[in-house]
Design a protein around this motif. Structure first.
Motif, short mmCIF file in Angstrom:
data_model
loop_
_atom_site.label_atom_id
_atom_site.label_comp_id
_atom_site.label_asym_id
_atom_site.label_seq_id
_atom_site.Cartn_x
_atom_site.Cartn_y
_atom_site.Cartn_z
N UNK A 186 -5.66 11.59 4.43
CA UNK A 186 -4.80 10.47 4.07
C UNK A 186 -5.42 9.78 2.86
N UNK A 187 -4.61 9.60 1.81
CA UNK A 187 -5.08 8.93 0.60
C UNK A 187 -4.29 7.64 0.46
N UNK A 188 -4.96 6.51 0.72
CA UNK A 188 -4.33 5.19 0.69
C UNK A 188 -4.72 4.45 -0.58
N UNK A 189 -3.72 3.87 -1.26
CA UNK A 189 -3.95 2.98 -2.39
C UNK A 189 -3.42 1.60 -2.04
N UNK A 190 -4.17 0.57 -2.44
CA UNK A 190 -3.79 -0.81 -2.19
C UNK A 190 -3.55 -1.52 -3.52
N UNK A 191 -2.44 -2.26 -3.59
CA UNK A 191 -1.98 -2.90 -4.81
C UNK A 191 -1.73 -4.39 -4.52
N UNK A 201 0.84 -1.19 0.00
CA UNK A 201 0.00 0.00 0.00
C UNK A 201 0.88 1.24 0.00
N UNK A 202 0.34 2.32 -0.55
CA UNK A 202 0.99 3.63 -0.47
C UNK A 202 0.00 4.61 0.13
N UNK A 203 0.52 5.67 0.72
CA UNK A 203 -0.37 6.73 1.21
C UNK A 203 0.29 8.08 1.03
N UNK A 204 -0.55 9.10 0.86
CA UNK A 204 -0.08 10.49 0.84
C UNK A 204 -0.74 11.22 1.99
N UNK A 205 0.05 11.88 2.80
CA UNK A 205 -0.42 12.63 3.97
C UNK A 205 -0.58 14.08 3.53
N UNK A 206 -1.81 14.48 3.24
CA UNK A 206 -2.06 15.78 2.62
C UNK A 206 -2.67 16.77 3.59
N UNK A 207 -1.99 17.89 3.87
CA UNK A 207 -2.55 18.89 4.77
C UNK A 207 -3.69 19.65 4.09
N UNK A 208 -4.84 19.69 4.73
CA UNK A 208 -5.97 20.47 4.23
C UNK A 208 -6.04 21.84 4.89
N UNK A 209 -5.61 21.90 6.14
CA UNK A 209 -5.57 23.14 6.91
C UNK A 209 -4.61 22.90 8.07
N UNK A 210 -4.38 23.93 8.87
CA UNK A 210 -3.44 23.77 9.97
C UNK A 210 -3.89 22.68 10.94
N UNK A 211 -5.20 22.42 11.00
CA UNK A 211 -5.73 21.41 11.93
C UNK A 211 -6.56 20.33 11.23
N UNK A 212 -6.27 20.08 9.95
CA UNK A 212 -7.02 19.08 9.21
C UNK A 212 -6.10 18.40 8.20
N UNK A 213 -6.15 17.06 8.18
CA UNK A 213 -5.25 16.28 7.32
C UNK A 213 -6.03 15.17 6.63
#
Length: 345
Positions: free
Chosen positions: A262-267, A248-260
């Motif tokens: 996570x986009x996980x892909x499974x292969x 699996x891979x994931x991207x930890x993407x900040x949406x705001x200073x207090x919001x995040x």
């Protein structure tokens, strides 16, 4: 003695804006499987710390990246996610761009001697591929391979490009992206937060090693584990974990200073109908582990906001990786070569 970052790094909007400019704007972002964009017109529109961008496969077969922003009045061209478009037409005022980003039509615009369509192409972004994974950069300060550091050697023997992307899951938590990253790069919290995970690893032999551009975590597996015993985090905000028959891979993407987000892909290597139950179990177990981290990250974030926290000591055994990540963040924010003009003090 190593100590944790000061709480202001997690709650100050000025710090968050500096991170957008000095980290996320200047480093490659892993977007998941490049196989999603195989045919002409296939696109992937994403958010990167607030920037709206997309990758598009042209009719000539070339992948290109652009800001998802019409040059006229700033409207969004493509809805976030994957899809296929026959024509890049802005939904607001119907401006039309080709797959090279050139403006081709500005219907009903009127006569203006100073207006030339060739002066208004889409703003470009950088695209790169590595072993079946797609990367996008806004203004990357280094080539992708330089940013990947020790990762290519670490996974040289894993056939990651042969795995087929099967499923994507998205999660949103009410915490800063660093609060979650601090948590991901250490195993110190496993006994308290992940009791099921604890049962299938030899925690006494859990090891965490910070390397060039990445953190490697390993642990011997017990009977009943679906894991491969190795979990990787890469600067600045993505992960890769290989398990038997997939990853699996994931991207930890900040949406705001207090919001995040996570986009996980499974292969998986085996995508047959017969293996579907095993795939479902692997995905569900992994997603369950991710969700278990939400509560502690959100409570920790609230304490940072409260003003009641002062930096505590980091474990020399389990949290050297936290110190490594935080050192990288500080170095990026303190960079005198940064193009961003953001005052932190």
């Amino acid at each position: 003695m190593l100590t944790n970052l000061d709480a202001r790094y997690y709650v100050d909007p000025k710090v968050f804006e500096a991170e957008r400019q000095r980290i996320f704007k200047r480093h490659w972002q892993m977007l998941g499987p490049a196989a999603r964009l195989q045919g002409p017109g296939d696109y992937l529109a994403v958010d990167v710390a607030g920037w709206k961008l997309f990758a598009l496969r042209g009719r000539d077969g070339v992948l290109r990246g652009f800001h998802n922003v019409c040059r006229h009045r700033g409207a969004r061209l493509l809805a976030e996610g994957a899809g296929n478009c026959r024509q890049l037409r802005c939904p607001y005022h119907q401006w039309v761009y080709d797959d090279h980003g050139a403006l081709r039509q500005a219907p009903w615009f009127g006569v203006d001697a100073d207006f030339k369509t060739e002066d208004w192409p889409l703003e470009p972004a950088h695209i790169a591929e590595w072993r079946g994974l797609l990367f996008l950069g806004i203004e990357p300060e280094a080539p992708l391979l330089d940013q990947l550091g020790d990762l290519p050697e670490e996974v040289a023997d894993s056939p990651i490009e042969t795995y087929a992307a099967v499923e994507q899951h998205r999660f949103t938590m009410r915490s800063n992206w660093k609060t979650y990253t601090d948590n991901f790069v250490e195993g110190y919290h496993i006994p308290g937060i992940h009791p099921g995970f604890m049962k299938v690893i030899e925690f006494a032999k859990f090891e965490t090693v910070a390397q060039n551009g990445m953190v490697r975590m390993t642990a011997p597996q017990r009977s009943g584990s679906i894991y491969g015993g190795k979990w990787l985090w890469m600067w600045p905000n993505w992960t890769l974990s290989v398990f038997p028959g997939g990853m699996n891979t994931s991207r930890i993407n900040p949406l705001a200073v207090n919001s995040t987000e996570l986009i996980y892909d499974f292969y998986f290597s085996d995508t047959s109908e017969e293996s579907a139950p095993a795939r479902r179990g692997t995905i569900d177990v992994n997603c369950g582990i991710v969700r278990e981290d939400f509560g502690i990250c959100e409570h920790t974030q609230n304490n940072y906001v409260s003003g009641g926290y002062s930096p505590g000591p980091l474990s020399p055994r389990h949290e050297q990786s936290v110190a490594y990540f935080q050192t990288m963040v500080r170095a990026a924010l303190d960079s005198r070569s940064s193009k961003a003009v953001v005052e932190l003090d």
